[in-house]
Design an enzyme around this catalytic site. Sequence first.
Site, PDB file in Angstrom:
ATOM      1  N   HIS A 157     -47.499 -91.021 117.063  1.00  6.38           N
ATOM      2  CA  HIS A 157     -46.343 -90.819 117.637  1.00  6.38           C
ATOM      3  C   HIS A 157     -46.302 -91.091 119.294  1.00  6.38           C
ATOM      4  O   HIS A 157     -45.913 -90.270 120.045  1.00  6.38           O
ATOM      5  CB  HIS A 157     -45.708 -89.504 117.403  1.00  6.38           C
ATOM      6  N   GLU A 173     -45.788 -84.744 109.815  1.00  9.02           N
ATOM      7  CA  GLU A 173     -46.386 -85.251 111.097  1.00  9.02           C
ATOM      8  C   GLU A 173     -46.829 -83.802 111.728  1.00  9.02           C
ATOM      9  O   GLU A 173     -45.826 -82.855 111.935  1.00  9.02           O
ATOM     10  CB  GLU A 173     -45.282 -86.149 111.422  1.00  9.02           C
ATOM     11  N   ALA A 205     -45.344 -94.147 120.805  1.00  7.46           N
ATOM     12  CA  ALA A 205     -44.793 -95.547 121.114  1.00  7.46           C
ATOM     13  C   ALA A 205     -44.153 -95.247 122.231  1.00  7.46           C
ATOM     14  O   ALA A 205     -44.104 -96.141 123.295  1.00  7.46           O
ATOM     15  CB  ALA A 205     -43.915 -95.954 120.093  1.00  7.46           C
ATOM     16  N   ARG A 213     -38.455 -92.522 112.773  1.00  8.01           N
ATOM     17  CA  ARG A 213     -38.963 -91.140 112.288  1.00  8.01           C
ATOM     18  C   ARG A 213     -39.643 -91.135 111.063  1.00  8.01           C
ATOM     19  O   ARG A 213     -39.389 -91.795 109.878  1.00  8.01           O
ATOM     20  CB  ARG A 213     -37.589 -90.071 112.128  1.00  8.01           C
ATOM     21  N   ASP A 249     -45.974 -95.498 113.536  1.00  6.07           N
ATOM     22  CA  ASP A 249     -45.988 -94.661 114.684  1.00  6.07           C
ATOM     23  C   ASP A 249     -45.518 -93.007 114.449  1.00  6.07           C
ATOM     24  O   ASP A 249     -46.000 -92.194 115.071  1.00  6.07           O
ATOM     25  CB  ASP A 249     -45.346 -95.057 116.011  1.00  6.07           C
ATOM     26  N   ILE A 288     -32.937 -99.832 121.500  1.00  6.05           N
ATOM     27  CA  ILE A 288     -34.371-100.184 121.344  1.00  6.05           C
ATOM     28  C   ILE A 288     -34.306-101.603 120.721  1.00  6.05           C
ATOM     29  O   ILE A 288     -35.425-102.231 120.996  1.00  6.05           O
ATOM     30  CB  ILE A 288     -34.928 -98.794 120.537  1.00  6.05           C
TER      31      ILE A 288
END
Length: 302
Positions: A265, A246, A267, A218, A241, A143
């Site tokens: 979350h 969460e 992305a 995360r 994100d 990534i």
Amino acid sequence: MKTWVPSDAVADALSGLPGVDCAVYDGTSPMPEGVADVEVWIPPLLSVPDVPGTLARMTSLRLLQTVTAGVDAYRPHMPQGAVLCNARGVHDAGTAEWAVGAMIAVLREFPAFVDAQRRGEWTYRHTGVLADSTVLILGYGSIGAALERRLAGFEVEVVRVARSARDGVHAMEELPALLPAADVVVLLVPATPDTAGMVGAKFLARMKDGAVLVNAARGGVVDTDALVAELKTGRLRAALDVTAPEPLPEGHPLWSAPGVLITPHVAGSTPASGRRMLRLIRAQLERYLAGEELINVITEAY
């Protein structure tokens, strides 16, 4: 070969493979029969209830293929003899694109201008800019490489940091000396015991005034209380994100902290990711059936 898949789309992608018997289990519907006979499990994007209990009952499991890059929900509970593989590469494009968009949005103050638009106010002012910035990518893997490719036209300096040094990539031990020069710090590290809470008060204090923290990793990588404290001073800004906790509950101080852009979350939740996920799963099952070496196998080095 009993195979649990997360959707009809995945079942369709595996159609025609010899001996593959698919049952759909998305984590919200009742669990299909025959959990002890499942040989291949492809869990849904959102974790199913009671992962440890489910895996303990999968006594025939030989392959667990996630549709995410992260495997922290499954890795500690894998049955003996089963192989765990992630979806490395599937979400690279979406996550990298989100990171570029998020850092530009914060630097150019798009959220504030949207608020002004809703109020019908013309709030002209100079803003920050990505050009001439130093972008530090923490957790430089596939990534990170995808992000760097997308940053190539923005006239920035990219600093790469990973767990261990290699050509052009700094080791994690060098991070304290690198942080003060970064205008943008992008988090792409996996969730492991070593990364839990690594972005705490000391980490944030080393970041330069006005810098932007971008978390596409995360939520647990960041000490939320420490980040909120920095945001309230106005010294740092952030694009998130992922959060801890969460989903972020209503009334949490992070919602109202100044200088933060929060997305839920999303992305990697794109059509491109979906197409690439189906191709990966089909190719992985073909490898498995042929007895070939699997890709994206998670080892102790993860």
